[in-house]
Motif scaffolding. Structure first.
Motif, PDB file in Angstrom:
ATOM      1  N   ARG A 139      46.030  40.764  47.128  1.00  0.00           N
ATOM      2  CA  ARG A 139      45.923  39.617  46.210  1.00  0.00           C
ATOM      3  C   ARG A 139      45.126  38.483  46.853  1.00  0.00           C
ATOM      4  NH1 ARG A 139      51.553  40.811  45.326  1.00  0.00           N
ATOM      5  NH2 ARG A 139      51.746  41.937  43.373  1.00  0.00           N
ATOM      6  N   GLU A 140      45.363  38.231  48.127  1.00  0.00           N
ATOM      7  CA  GLU A 140      44.613  37.179  48.826  1.00  0.00           C
ATOM      8  C   GLU A 140      43.129  37.517  48.871  1.00  0.00           C
ATOM      9  OE1 GLU A 140      46.392  36.391  52.636  1.00  0.00           O
ATOM     10  OE2 GLU A 140      48.366  36.049  51.731  1.00  0.00           O
ATOM     11  N   TRP A 141      42.796  38.784  49.138  1.00  0.00           N
ATOM     12  CA  TRP A 141      41.392  39.199  49.137  1.00  0.00           C
ATOM     13  C   TRP A 141      40.774  39.051  47.750  1.00  0.00           C
ATOM     14  CZ3 TRP A 141      42.546  44.489  51.828  1.00  0.00           C
ATOM     15  CH2 TRP A 141      42.834  44.279  53.185  1.00  0.00           C
ATOM     16  N   ILE A 142      41.553  39.377  46.720  1.00  0.00           N
ATOM     17  CA  ILE A 142      41.072  39.245  45.340  1.00  0.00           C
ATOM     18  C   ILE A 142      40.764  37.792  45.036  1.00  0.00           C
ATOM     19  CG2 ILE A 142      41.795  39.378  42.909  1.00  0.00           C
ATOM     20  CD1 ILE A 142      43.341  41.970  43.725  1.00  0.00           C
ATOM     21  N   GLU A 143      41.674  36.902  45.395  1.00  0.00           N
ATOM     22  CA  GLU A 143      41.466  35.468  45.155  1.00  0.00           C
ATOM     23  C   GLU A 143      40.250  34.952  45.923  1.00  0.00           C
ATOM     24  OE1 GLU A 143      42.881  33.541  42.968  1.00  0.00           O
ATOM     25  OE2 GLU A 143      44.481  34.896  42.350  1.00  0.00           O
ATOM     26  N   ALA A 144      40.084  35.391  47.168  1.00  0.00           N
ATOM     27  CA  ALA A 144      38.932  34.970  47.967  1.00  0.00           C
ATOM     28  C   ALA A 144      37.632  35.470  47.330  1.00  0.00           C
ATOM     29  CB  ALA A 144      39.068  35.483  49.398  1.00  0.00           C
ATOM     30  N   TYR A 145      37.639  36.695  46.839  1.00  0.00           N
ATOM     31  CA  TYR A 145      36.463  37.256  46.170  1.00  0.00           C
ATOM     32  C   TYR A 145      36.126  36.417  44.942  1.00  0.00           C
ATOM     33  CZ  TYR A 145      33.373  40.651  43.933  1.00  0.00           C
ATOM     34  OH  TYR A 145      32.281  41.261  43.353  1.00  0.00           O
ATOM     35  N   HIS A 146      37.152  36.090  44.172  1.00  0.00           N
ATOM     36  CA  HIS A 146      36.940  35.295  42.962  1.00  0.00           C
ATOM     37  C   HIS A 146      36.411  33.906  43.299  1.00  0.00           C
ATOM     38  CE1 HIS A 146      38.192  32.911  39.378  1.00  0.00           C
ATOM     39  NE2 HIS A 146      37.607  33.934  38.795  1.00  0.00           N
ATOM     40  N   GLU A 147      36.953  33.301  44.334  1.00  0.00           N
ATOM     41  CA  GLU A 147      36.462  31.983  44.768  1.00  0.00           C
ATOM     42  C   GLU A 147      34.990  32.056  45.164  1.00  0.00           C
ATOM     43  OE1 GLU A 147      37.935  28.780  45.423  1.00  0.00           O
ATOM     44  OE2 GLU A 147      39.515  29.478  44.067  1.00  0.00           O
ATOM     45  N   ARG A 148      34.625  33.119  45.868  1.00  0.00           N
ATOM     46  CA  ARG A 148      33.269  33.283  46.372  1.00  0.00           C
ATOM     47  C   ARG A 148      32.270  33.597  45.274  1.00  0.00           C
ATOM     48  NH1 ARG A 148      35.204  36.178  50.187  1.00  0.00           N
ATOM     49  NH2 ARG A 148      34.832  38.191  49.222  1.00  0.00           N
ATOM     50  N   THR A 149      32.655  34.446  44.323  1.00  0.00           N
ATOM     51  CA  THR A 149      31.675  34.971  43.365  1.00  0.00           C
ATOM     52  C   THR A 149      31.857  34.476  41.938  1.00  0.00           C
ATOM     53  OG1 THR A 149      33.013  36.902  42.778  1.00  0.00           O
ATOM     54  CG2 THR A 149      31.554  37.120  44.708  1.00  0.00           C
ATOM     55  N   GLY A 150      33.055  33.961  41.626  1.00  0.00           N
ATOM     56  CA  GLY A 150      33.341  33.584  40.245  1.00  0.00           C
ATOM     57  C   GLY A 150      33.681  34.782  39.376  1.00  0.00           C
ATOM     58  N   GLU A 151      33.745  35.967  39.973  1.00  0.00           N
ATOM     59  CA  GLU A 151      34.089  37.201  39.258  1.00  0.00           C
ATOM     60  C   GLU A 151      35.293  37.841  39.918  1.00  0.00           C
ATOM     61  OE1 GLU A 151      30.664  39.702  39.144  1.00  0.00           O
ATOM     62  OE2 GLU A 151      29.436  38.203  38.149  1.00  0.00           O
TER      63      GLU A 151
END
Length: 109
Positions: free
Chosen positions: A43-55
């Motif tokens: 979940r933390e990786w998912i949130e970081a990905y979303h923060e970085r890419t907006g997707e």
């Protein structure tokens, strides 16, 4: 070479392997000794990905910078099949949906 490392011949102490040697000295991932995963970490990786890419990540989204050598496809497989500390029967899509609900809820405050 691998057999010599495993059996301890040719002056080698034994109990090792080529995969272990490469992991220790060259940073190559040993596919037989992959790190454990936890849904909270994912979940933390998912949130970081979303923060970085907006997707939101998909299995084909490539490498996970927060965990060198780890890919979204490998995480999805571990979620689905189990192993690596996960029970199985899950999917990256399902965990992303959980994160999206949390994100929407948190932003409403």
């Amino acid at each position: 070479m691998d057999a010599a490392l495993v059996m301890g011949v040719r002056g080698l102490p034994g109990g090792s392997s080529l995969a272990k040697l490469l992991a220790e000295h060259r940073g190559v991932r040993n596919k037989q000794a992959l790190p454990q995963l936890a849904t909270e970490q994912i979940r933390e990786w998912i949130e970081a990905y979303h923060e970085r890419t907006g997707e939101w990540p998909k299995p084909g989204s490539g490498l996970i910078p927060e965990s060198p050598g780890e890919t979204w496809a490998a995480v999805n497989t571990a979620l689905a099949r189990g192993g690596r500390g996960l029970p199985g029967g899950l999917s990256l899509y399902g965990v992303v949906c959980e994160c999206r609900e949390v994100t929407v809820f948190e932003s409403a405050d």
